[in-house]
Design an enzyme around this catalytic site. Structure first.
Site, PDB file in Angstrom:
ATOM      1  N   LYS A  13      -3.932 -12.998  -2.546  1.00 30.81           N
ATOM      2  CA  LYS A  13      -2.573 -13.453  -2.206  1.00 30.81           C
ATOM      3  C   LYS A  13      -2.577 -14.204  -0.873  1.00 30.81           C
ATOM      4  CE  LYS A  13      -0.974  -9.215  -2.157  1.00 30.81           C
ATOM      5  NZ  LYS A  13      -2.191  -8.414  -2.439  1.00 30.81           N
ATOM      6  N   ARG A  88       7.149  -4.575  -3.160  1.00 29.85           N
ATOM      7  CA  ARG A  88       6.067  -3.723  -3.651  1.00 29.85           C
ATOM      8  C   ARG A  88       6.580  -2.505  -4.393  1.00 29.85           C
ATOM      9  NH1 ARG A  88       1.979  -5.372   0.533  1.00 29.85           N
ATOM     10  NH2 ARG A  88       0.014  -4.533  -0.188  1.00 29.85           N
ATOM     11  N   ARG A 127     -14.265  -8.743   3.715  1.00 30.05           N
ATOM     12  CA  ARG A 127     -13.307  -9.678   4.319  1.00 30.05           C
ATOM     13  C   ARG A 127     -13.298  -9.593   5.846  1.00 30.05           C
ATOM     14  NH1 ARG A 127      -7.236  -8.932   2.556  1.00 30.05           N
ATOM     15  NH2 ARG A 127      -7.675  -6.783   3.102  1.00 30.05           N
ATOM     16  N   ARG A 161     -10.044  -5.665   9.336  1.00 28.29           N
ATOM     17  CA  ARG A 161      -8.875  -4.783   9.323  1.00 28.29           C
ATOM     18  C   ARG A 161      -9.278  -3.315   9.251  1.00 28.29           C
ATOM     19  NH1 ARG A 161      -4.847  -7.310   4.922  1.00 28.29           N
ATOM     20  NH2 ARG A 161      -4.648  -5.107   4.384  1.00 28.29           N
ATOM     21  N   ARG A 172      -4.963   2.395  -1.818  1.00 29.22           N
ATOM     22  CA  ARG A 172      -4.092   1.212  -1.942  1.00 29.22           C
ATOM     23  C   ARG A 172      -4.003   0.770  -3.400  1.00 29.22           C
ATOM     24  NH1 ARG A 172      -7.080  -2.219   2.490  1.00 29.22           N
ATOM     25  NH2 ARG A 172      -5.921  -4.001   1.717  1.00 29.22           N
TER      26      ARG A 172
HETATM   27  P1  AP5 Z   1      -7.125 -11.900   0.349  1.00 21.75           P
HETATM   28  O1  AP5 Z   1      -6.554 -13.257   0.100  1.00 21.75           O
HETATM   29  O2  AP5 Z   1      -7.221 -11.452   1.769  1.00 21.75           O
HETATM   30  O3  AP5 Z   1      -6.392 -10.812  -0.571  1.00 21.75           O
HETATM   31  P2  AP5 Z   1      -4.925 -10.229  -0.521  1.00 21.75           P
HETATM   32  O4  AP5 Z   1      -4.422 -10.209  -1.917  1.00 21.75           O
HETATM   33  O5  AP5 Z   1      -4.097 -10.951   0.510  1.00 21.75           O
HETATM   34  O6  AP5 Z   1      -5.289  -8.753  -0.083  1.00 21.75           O
HETATM   35  P3  AP5 Z   1      -4.694  -7.778   1.017  1.00 21.75           P
HETATM   36  O7  AP5 Z   1      -5.718  -6.690   1.209  1.00 21.75           O
HETATM   37  O8  AP5 Z   1      -4.274  -8.514   2.250  1.00 21.75           O
HETATM   38  O9  AP5 Z   1      -3.487  -7.228   0.287  1.00 21.75           O
HETATM   39  P4  AP5 Z   1      -2.801  -5.945   0.544  1.00 21.75           P
HETATM   40  O10 AP5 Z   1      -1.697  -6.157  -0.369  1.00 21.75           O
HETATM   41  O11 AP5 Z   1      -3.560  -4.698   0.393  1.00 21.75           O
HETATM   42  O12 AP5 Z   1      -2.549  -5.981   2.152  1.00 21.75           O
HETATM   43  P5  AP5 Z   1      -1.240  -6.224   2.999  1.00 21.75           P
HETATM   44  O13 AP5 Z   1      -1.645  -6.775   4.307  1.00 21.75           O
HETATM   45  O14 AP5 Z   1      -0.199  -6.918   2.212  1.00 21.75           O
HETATM   46  O15 AP5 Z   1      -8.582 -11.852  -0.328  1.00 21.75           O
HETATM   47  C1  AP5 Z   1      -9.439 -10.736  -0.131  1.00 21.75           C
HETATM   48  C2  AP5 Z   1     -10.881 -11.245   0.096  1.00 21.75           C
HETATM   49  O16 AP5 Z   1     -11.365 -11.808  -1.127  1.00 21.75           O
HETATM   50  C3  AP5 Z   1     -10.971 -12.363   1.149  1.00 21.75           C
HETATM   51  O17 AP5 Z   1     -12.109 -12.161   1.932  1.00 21.75           O
HETATM   52  C4  AP5 Z   1     -11.076 -13.662   0.324  1.00 21.75           C
HETATM   53  O18 AP5 Z   1     -11.858 -14.629   0.991  1.00 21.75           O
HETATM   54  C5  AP5 Z   1     -11.730 -13.185  -0.972  1.00 21.75           C
HETATM   55  N1  AP5 Z   1     -11.191 -13.893  -2.130  1.00 21.75           N
HETATM   56  C6  AP5 Z   1      -9.902 -14.260  -2.367  1.00 21.75           C
HETATM   57  N2  AP5 Z   1      -9.774 -14.879  -3.556  1.00 21.75           N
HETATM   58  C7  AP5 Z   1     -11.016 -14.901  -4.097  1.00 21.75           C
HETATM   59  C8  AP5 Z   1     -11.551 -15.412  -5.330  1.00 21.75           C
HETATM   60  N3  AP5 Z   1     -10.753 -16.025  -6.227  1.00 21.75           N
HETATM   61  N4  AP5 Z   1     -12.855 -15.258  -5.560  1.00 21.75           N
HETATM   62  C9  AP5 Z   1     -13.677 -14.646  -4.653  1.00 21.75           C
HETATM   63  N5  AP5 Z   1     -13.233 -14.145  -3.460  1.00 21.75           N
HETATM   64  C10 AP5 Z   1     -11.923 -14.265  -3.193  1.00 21.75           C
HETATM   65  O19 AP5 Z   1      -0.724  -4.708   3.189  1.00 21.75           O
HETATM   66  C11 AP5 Z   1      -1.429  -3.792   3.998  1.00 21.75           C
HETATM   67  C12 AP5 Z   1      -0.633  -2.495   4.080  1.00 21.75           C
HETATM   68  O20 AP5 Z   1       0.664  -2.757   4.676  1.00 21.75           O
HETATM   69  C13 AP5 Z   1      -0.307  -1.825   2.733  1.00 21.75           C
HETATM   70  O21 AP5 Z   1      -1.370  -0.987   2.293  1.00 21.75           O
HETATM   71  C14 AP5 Z   1       0.955  -1.028   3.099  1.00 21.75           C
HETATM   72  O22 AP5 Z   1       0.635   0.149   3.797  1.00 21.75           O
HETATM   73  C15 AP5 Z   1       1.676  -1.966   4.071  1.00 21.75           C
HETATM   74  N6  AP5 Z   1       2.654  -2.860   3.399  1.00 21.75           N
HETATM   75  C16 AP5 Z   1       2.627  -4.229   3.371  1.00 21.75           C
HETATM   76  N7  AP5 Z   1       3.681  -4.707   2.687  1.00 21.75           N
HETATM   77  C17 AP5 Z   1       4.389  -3.617   2.260  1.00 21.75           C
HETATM   78  C18 AP5 Z   1       5.566  -3.467   1.463  1.00 21.75           C
HETATM   79  N8  AP5 Z   1       6.221  -4.530   0.959  1.00 21.75           N
HETATM   80  N9  AP5 Z   1       5.993  -2.205   1.216  1.00 21.75           N
HETATM   81  C19 AP5 Z   1       5.357  -1.119   1.713  1.00 21.75           C
HETATM   82  N10 AP5 Z   1       4.228  -1.182   2.448  1.00 21.75           N
HETATM   83  C20 AP5 Z   1       3.739  -2.440   2.724  1.00 21.75           C
END
Ligand code: AP5
Length: 217
Positions: A13, A88, A127, A161, A172
């Site tokens: 994402k 979410r 990552r 992270r 997660r």
């Molecule tokens: P990346 O693009 O970083 O993936 P992502 O989907 O953004 O993953 P996140 O881990 O950031 O998502 P998340 O939802 O767990 O974290 P968030 O910060 O939102 O890609 C991952 C890796 O793969 C990268 O190294 C990339 O280069 C590689 N890659 C990408 N695409 C690829 C492909 N096609 N092929 C090969 N490699 C690829 O949330 C963190 C925490 O915050 C949550 O756990 C929760 O506690 C809290 N939180 C955030 N939002 C909310 C909400 N709305 N409600 C409640 N809690 C929340």
């Protein structure tokens, strides 16, 4: 255009939102980034959120809704936005509907990124990002062009992270399947969902998403 990127942790994402931000001038609105920013400034909200994030659990709806609704109220979204990591829960999705209705903003589509769970752990634990400009990288899939130097800003400092470890990733993923995946059906009923294969190479996923957005326009 205003869209939601929906998918499990590590689906790509953030990677795709960063690209859409560059190519279309849309604003990436990542609740994960906003929460990490709150933690780094030591705010009360950040302190409350941290213990959930460190455990890989969802932060309570009221805290997240507070920050996203403030963000959507700033007047800088004329080129549209990409919601990354919000909503979410079904409750968050309902609240988003009413925030957007109040502000007279239309949601144009929901891009659901499909990736098998067994690929996600490898993606997340590999990552890292530039400590200065935040550009995202991966040890295997997206290393910097010159090892140890950020492609975007030339910085040589990178960070990983705190929640990117195997144990937290398992939690997660469980939160995703239990609480977030049901939202796909919620938006499918409104005819808004388009699916992409998030297991394809990064450039192919970008091409697929651009194709979807071209049809939505
Ligand atoms: P990346 O693009 O970083 O993936 P992502 O989907 O953004 O993953 P996140 O881990 O950031 O998502 P998340 O939802 O767990 O974290 P968030 O910060 O939102 O890609 C991952 C890796 O793969 C990268 O190294 C990339 O280069 C590689 N890659 C990408 N695409 C690829 C492909 N096609 N092929 C090969 N490699 C690829 O949330 C963190 C925490 O915050 C949550 O756990 C929760 O506690 C809290 N939180 C955030 N939002 C909310 C909400 N709305 N409600 C409640 N809690 C929340």
């Amino acid at each position: 255009m205003n869209i939601i990127l929906l998918g499990p942790p590590g689906a790509g994402k953030g990677t795709q939102a960063e690209r859409l931000q560059k190519s279309r001038g849309m604003k990436q609105l990542s609740t994960g980034d906003m929460l990490r920013e709150e933690i780094s400034t030591g705010s009360e909200l950040g302190l409350q959120a941290k213990r959930y994030m460190d455990a890989g659990k969802l932060v309570p709806d009221d805290l997240v809704v507070r920050i996203i609704s403030e963000r959507l109220g700033r007047g800088d979204l004329e080129n549209g936005f990409i919601l990354d990591g919000f909503p979410r829960t079904t409750e968050q999705a309902r609240t988003l509907d009413s925030i957007l209705a109040d502000k007279g903003i239309r949601l144009d589509g929901v891009v659901a990124m499909r990736v098998d769970d067994d690929l996600l752990t490898e993606r997340i634990t590999g990552r890292f990002s530039c400590a200065k400009c935040g550009a995202g990288y991966h040890d295997v899939h997206k290393p910097p062009r010159k090892p140890g130097v950020c492609d975007e800003c030339g910085s040589t400092e990178f960070s990983r992270r705190a929640d990117d470890n195997e144990e937290t990733v398992r939690q997660r993923l469980s939160e995703y399947h239990g609480q977030t995946e049901p939202i796909i059906a919620y938006y499918a009923e409104k005819g808004l969902v388009r699916e992409v294969d998030g297991m394809a190479p990064i450039d192919d996923v970008t091409r697929d998403i651009e194709g979807i957005l071209a049809c939505v326009q």
